[in-house]
Design an enzyme around this catalytic site. Sequence first.
Site, short mmCIF file in Angstrom:
data_model
loop_
_atom_site.label_atom_id
_atom_site.label_comp_id
_atom_site.label_asym_id
_atom_site.label_seq_id
_atom_site.Cartn_x
_atom_site.Cartn_y
_atom_site.Cartn_z
N HIS A 1 -11.28 4.25 18.73
CA HIS A 1 -10.61 3.11 19.39
C HIS A 1 -11.31 2.56 20.78
O HIS A 1 -11.38 1.47 21.06
CB HIS A 1 -9.01 3.43 19.30
CG HIS A 1 -8.53 3.27 17.81
ND1 HIS A 1 -8.21 4.31 17.33
CD2 HIS A 1 -8.48 1.98 17.17
CE1 HIS A 1 -7.57 3.96 16.04
NE2 HIS A 1 -7.94 2.63 16.06
N ASP B 1 -10.47 -5.24 12.43
CA ASP B 1 -10.23 -3.88 11.78
C ASP B 1 -9.45 -3.76 10.69
O ASP B 1 -8.63 -3.29 10.71
CB ASP B 1 -9.51 -2.97 12.94
CG ASP B 1 -9.69 -1.61 13.04
OD1 ASP B 1 -10.64 -1.14 11.96
OD2 ASP B 1 -9.05 -0.71 13.52
N ASP C 1 -1.11 -12.44 5.76
CA ASP C 1 -2.48 -12.09 5.39
C ASP C 1 -3.37 -12.81 6.51
O ASP C 1 -3.37 -14.13 6.73
CB ASP C 1 -2.39 -12.80 4.08
CG ASP C 1 -3.20 -12.16 2.95
OD1 ASP C 1 -4.28 -11.87 3.24
OD2 ASP C 1 -2.62 -11.75 1.95
N ALA C 2 -4.33 -11.96 6.99
CA ALA C 2 -5.20 -12.38 8.18
C ALA C 2 -5.97 -13.92 7.71
O ALA C 2 -5.95 -14.67 8.67
CB ALA C 2 -6.21 -11.41 8.44
N GLN D 1 0.98 -1.09 0.05
CA GLN D 1 0.00 -0.05 0.08
C GLN D 1 0.85 1.20 0.03
O GLN D 1 1.98 1.25 -0.09
CB GLN D 1 -0.89 0.03 1.40
CG GLN D 1 -0.17 -0.21 2.60
CD GLN D 1 -0.90 -0.51 3.62
OE1 GLN D 1 -2.24 -0.46 3.45
NE2 GLN D 1 -0.25 -1.07 4.90
N ASP E 1 -0.84 -8.11 11.12
CA ASP E 1 -1.14 -6.99 10.19
C ASP E 1 -0.23 -7.24 8.74
O ASP E 1 0.87 -7.96 9.03
CB ASP E 1 -0.81 -5.70 10.53
CG ASP E 1 -1.19 -4.58 9.71
OD1 ASP E 1 -2.24 -3.81 9.86
OD2 ASP E 1 -0.55 -4.40 8.55
N ASP F 1 -1.86 0.19 13.23
CA ASP F 1 -1.33 1.36 14.00
C ASP F 1 -1.33 1.32 15.58
O ASP F 1 -0.57 2.09 16.26
CB ASP F 1 -2.31 2.46 13.39
CG ASP F 1 -3.76 2.07 14.04
OD1 ASP F 1 -3.91 1.25 14.82
OD2 ASP F 1 -4.74 2.56 13.08
#
Lengths: 498, 496
Positions: free
Chosen positions: A264, A360, A342-343, A234, A308, A288
């Site tokens: 959050h 999320d 990769d989730a 990204q 992530d 994050d």
Amino acid sequence: MTIVLFVSVALIAACGLIYELVAGTLASYLLGDSVFQFSTVIGSYLFAMGVGSYLSRFVTRGLVARFISIELMVGLVGGFSSAALFLAFAYTQGFRLILYAIVVAIGILVGLEIPLLMRILKNRLEFRELVAHVLTFDYLGALAASLLFPILLVPKLGMVRSALLFGIINAGVALWSTYLFRDQLGARGLLRITCACVLVMLGAGMAGAEWISQAADANLYADEVIFARDTRYQRIVLTKWKDDVRLFLSSHLQFSSRDEYRYHEALVHPGLAALPGARRVLVLGGGDGLAVREILKYPDVGSVTLVDLDPEMTKLFSTHPYLATLNAHSLTNARVHVINADAFAWLQQNTDFFDFVVVDFPDPTNYSLGKLYTTAFYRLLGKHLSAQGLAVVQSTSPLFARQSYWCIVETLKQAGLKTYPYHLYVPSFGEWGFVLAAMSPYEPPVRLPGGLRYLAAPDVPPLFQFPADMLPVDAEPNRLNDQVLVRYYEHDWREITH
Amino acid sequence: MSSTRRQFLSAALVGLTPKTDRSIAGGFIDDGHQIGHQLRDRAPFAPVKQVMRIPIVIVGGGIAGLSAAWRLDKRGFRDFVLLEMEERAGGNARWGENEISPFPWAAHYVPVPGKKAELVRELFEDLGVLRAGVWEERYLCFSPQERLYVHGRWQEGIEPLTEATTGDREEFARFAARANEFRSTGQFTIPMELGAKPSTLDNLSMDDWLKQEHFTSRYLHWYVNYACRDDYGALARDTSAWAGIHYFASREPDEKGPLTWPEGNGWIARRLLEKLARYVRTGNMVHRIAPEGRKLRVSAGETDYIADGVIFAAPSFLAPYVCEGAPPVRFVYSPWLTANLTLDRLPAERGFETAWDNVIYDSPALGYVVATHQSLRTHIDRSVWTFYWSLAEGSPADNRRLLLEKDWSHWKEAILGDLERAHPDIRQCVSRIDVLRLGHAMARPVVGFLGSDQRRRLADNSGRLIFANSDLSGFSIFEEAQYRGVKAAERALGRC
């Protein structure tokens, strides 16, 4: 003397070709479809050259002075063409119009050059010789330019500086011509001053090229860009305006530092505070570290696993002084394990159970991301929940993307989970929605951890009430083989923006 | 002067458009045609070293042969062998694998079977694809399923509707309505044997039928022609209208499909081979089948099998070369070419996202299928594409010759040239192209196939030699191969 003249011919031929290449390459780069862009750029450029050649017949007096001013104009327009195109793309709607206007302008001017030059030289050489030599050097210059452009100029100088460099060469030829043809030129002083001015302008452009490139990029974001990096996955961009830092992933806003605590706190506490026995927590997405910051407010949570995709993202939020302060150094906490994977694939091969799972992910803007919102994914998620466990899912806006939101709720239900939808207001996002999902019934928490800025225990139950304009609407569940959510989402947001 | 300068400028620019060729590795995949041609040429075979008595021999390890074995094993019958000519079983469900993904070499999907396709549903229940009436989501083709490159951009779905007029859309609607009418006659079933009745539709080509029905839309004609090339390897004008209609009128899916896996139908072959490995002998070419008293003697390599029944699951056209006294088989077979392209980066995409099946309008080939499409990952930066090309234009014999004559570079260039239309940067993405030539890829349902005496005689199967290949149905689809295989197994059990 003669050879010097012919070198000028080669130089201006090279300049002419470079501007055409710059326009074609930029158009392909910014608009795509290189065959179309190059064809139309070449076509309009050559046509404009023809127009220029035709117009040369109307130039009757002061040939040398006209030639020099044409060189200066080519130098200016061509030299700044690349910068102008970048800025036009970033700041205006009329990129194509400006592109073809520049191409045609340069084409006409370049079309005037050689006919004028041949007429200037016609008394110095026999016609046969003149044509042969001028054309030979014209082609040599073009050859040199066409080789230099891809091999040296684009990789070493970039598009903005390459065009400016050749603008300087054009202006240089103009200045030089005031000496070469001094016997055919009346007032030389003014011309030389003009040449010097043009050279200074182009030189200044060279010095400011870096700023121009940045200006073109930064305009995609409203505020000052303080960090930008293209990772394998990204484009990460951080912007800052006063004390407001915003994170964009591939141009989508992820948070604003001014109100992210609302998002959050609401994401984590309604679920996790209702599970006093929670020990193991999983966060999918959320590189994050801001959700993790909230989770670490529970001393009984022994381990937080964060999955992530992008290692650069988690690294940035572990090491960047401002960002690590924002997430309270959550990613480097001893209780936190960061995994870059990769989730869906990770969850598939993992066999652990978790008491609380935070899901999320970015909004389902395409079919790849849409896989993370399917019945198949939520069934798999359900298999990783402990008996009393809860999952919370970021579910886009129930106001702006109402059908998308209720589609996610329906999908969770179809996956065999009980659902508890809720929402809140985040100023930078607008109304935003989450869904709690569980195997067993959920009761809102009676106590929340201390030190929260937004949420208090009595505020939690009202989050689960939806006003009339956000009430459930019919939606099909989202499946891997029939991703209705991506279509709903596209439709919902198109309604808002058009 | 301006004209020469113009030419020069254009030439210089064309040379600079992205076309820096990288070296692309690859070659032909061993397709067994050399072994096969030994049969045709009556080459001498090794002398017999051992003789085995065994009740049933299955010849051919494609889906028909494996399905016969699956049925025998499921019935508790263990006394049989399956002989496969090639080193790996699978037939048209063969597959490969590299460091990026498994990939198919031929058949790559099964439409979600309707309620009538009981045997296919039973198999899928055995393999965990169908559980309590629910299809496993991960085996259903993910969204987006299909896209078409037409008028310079990608659109969703392969019906070319981007620039269709109202007239075109009406014809598509009328065509769908006609297909529904045919479906409700109950004659267009899968397996075909259950519903097929003699029909005048078998006396004309699909193309003639379209004209007879006053379908004139060029988009509809392309679409129907594409369907015939895709399923039968034949143009609509070379396909029986009955078969052409069968394609559209036979399917009654109860879920959005099709079923597919990274290695295509190789996944099914793999699962079957895991269950049935102990019966399968690969690299065993049967070169003779002859009567031996009341039994049959099957010669394969250095072993002769004396069997009560032989299930001939290999393509039926091989029978006259193998079986003593068998008449020549005059089925028409379509030649195909498939290729697997390894992409170590993906081409720039604009417009509709990459789908599972990606078709280019007005291409002689059929497009490509993306092996990584069924991946659960959100981020994919390398892939394998399987390129399909049924050589439908011209006579099958000429095209078979072409397949053997042309070298690998020829096909590599043809494939890249085709893909380049939709992906200008494809040459910078592909690191390897392997090509498989299939001279007799599938039976072609030509005009008159349904009423053909020969097809019905072979399918009759009243002797000890039981034919099982899908070509008995006239077209090679998974469901027909499986049905024929299972039925042959049941007949063979009746003989023992």
